[in-house]
Design a protein around this motif. Structure first.
Motif, PDB file in Angstrom:
ATOM      1  N   LYS A 114       0.804  -1.231   0.000  1.00  0.00           N
ATOM      2  CA  LYS A 114       0.000   0.000   0.000  1.00  0.00           C
ATOM      3  C   LYS A 114       0.837   1.282   0.000  1.00  0.00           C
ATOM      4  N   LYS A 115       2.127   1.195  -0.302  1.00  0.00           N
ATOM      5  CA  LYS A 115       2.964   2.391  -0.429  1.00  0.00           C
ATOM      6  C   LYS A 115       3.126   2.705  -1.909  1.00  0.00           C
ATOM      7  N   LEU A 116       2.860   3.951  -2.295  1.00  0.00           N
ATOM      8  CA  LEU A 116       2.959   4.368  -3.688  1.00  0.00           C
ATOM      9  C   LEU A 116       4.386   4.791  -4.002  1.00  0.00           C
ATOM     10  N   TYR A 117       4.959   4.194  -5.030  1.00  0.00           N
ATOM     11  CA  TYR A 117       6.282   4.570  -5.525  1.00  0.00           C
ATOM     12  C   TYR A 117       6.065   5.359  -6.812  1.00  0.00           C
ATOM     13  N   PHE A 118       6.662   6.543  -6.908  1.00  0.00           N
ATOM     14  CA  PHE A 118       6.364   7.474  -7.992  1.00  0.00           C
ATOM     15  C   PHE A 118       7.658   8.070  -8.535  1.00  0.00           C
ATOM     16  N   SER A 130       4.399   4.999 -11.815  1.00  0.00           N
ATOM     17  CA  SER A 130       4.141   4.720 -10.410  1.00  0.00           C
ATOM     18  C   SER A 130       3.840   3.243 -10.239  1.00  0.00           C
ATOM     19  N   SER A 131       4.053   2.762  -9.035  1.00  0.00           N
ATOM     20  CA  SER A 131       3.725   1.372  -8.732  1.00  0.00           C
ATOM     21  C   SER A 131       3.287   1.273  -7.276  1.00  0.00           C
ATOM     22  N   ILE A 132       2.451   0.281  -7.020  1.00  0.00           N
ATOM     23  CA  ILE A 132       1.940   0.063  -5.673  1.00  0.00           C
ATOM     24  C   ILE A 132       1.635  -1.423  -5.526  1.00  0.00           C
ATOM     25  N   SER A 192       0.975  -1.187 -11.572  1.00  0.00           N
ATOM     26  CA  SER A 192       1.749  -0.058 -12.086  1.00  0.00           C
ATOM     27  C   SER A 192       0.885   0.841 -12.952  1.00  0.00           C
TER      28      SER A 192
END
Length: 122
Positions: free
Chosen positions: A31-35, A57-59, A71
């Motif tokens: 549940k952490k968004l990587y952007f 982004s990916s989560i 993604s």
């Protein structure tokens, strides 16, 4: 091409270590968004100079053991010939891969008339 340019400046053993990292470990938090936003600059004879932004982004929407990484890719560009293109591409996996959604949306405004029924005739 960007990856090749980047790896050209890295030593051989260091470059291999970048790709040897095991991505199956639970280092990715659920549940952490990587952007990651990046500038987009290009040239095309039909569009002219193109500039804008592209972001990926990916989560992880579930447990890392049984859920794939979701993604999305968003790009928005404007050209010197007054053409606007906005695109969104998504791949979404729910918890335990119980559902899978894939999407592709593209919106464009162009300086020329593309539709035959919009053309003015004398």
């Amino acid at each position: 091409m960007v990856v090749a340019l980047f790896l050209g400046n890295v030593g051989g053993s260091e470059a291999r270590q970048l790709f040897k990292k095991d991505s199956t470990k639970s280092e990715i938090k659920s549940k952490k968004l990587y952007f990651i936003p990046l500038p987009a600059i290009s040239y095309n004879p039909a569009f002219g100079f193109i500039y804008g932004v592209a972001a990926t982004s990916s989560i992880l929407l579930g447990d890392p053991k049984d859920t794939k990484l979701s993604s999305g890719f968003l790009n928005a560009t404007y050209s010197s010939k007054k053409q606007l293109v906005i695109g969104l591409k998504t791949t979404i996996y729910t918890q335990k891969i119980s559902e899978f959604f894939r999407g592709l949306e593209i919106f464009g405004l162009f300086s020329t008339n593309l539709w035959p029924w919009n053309r003015k005739t004398n």
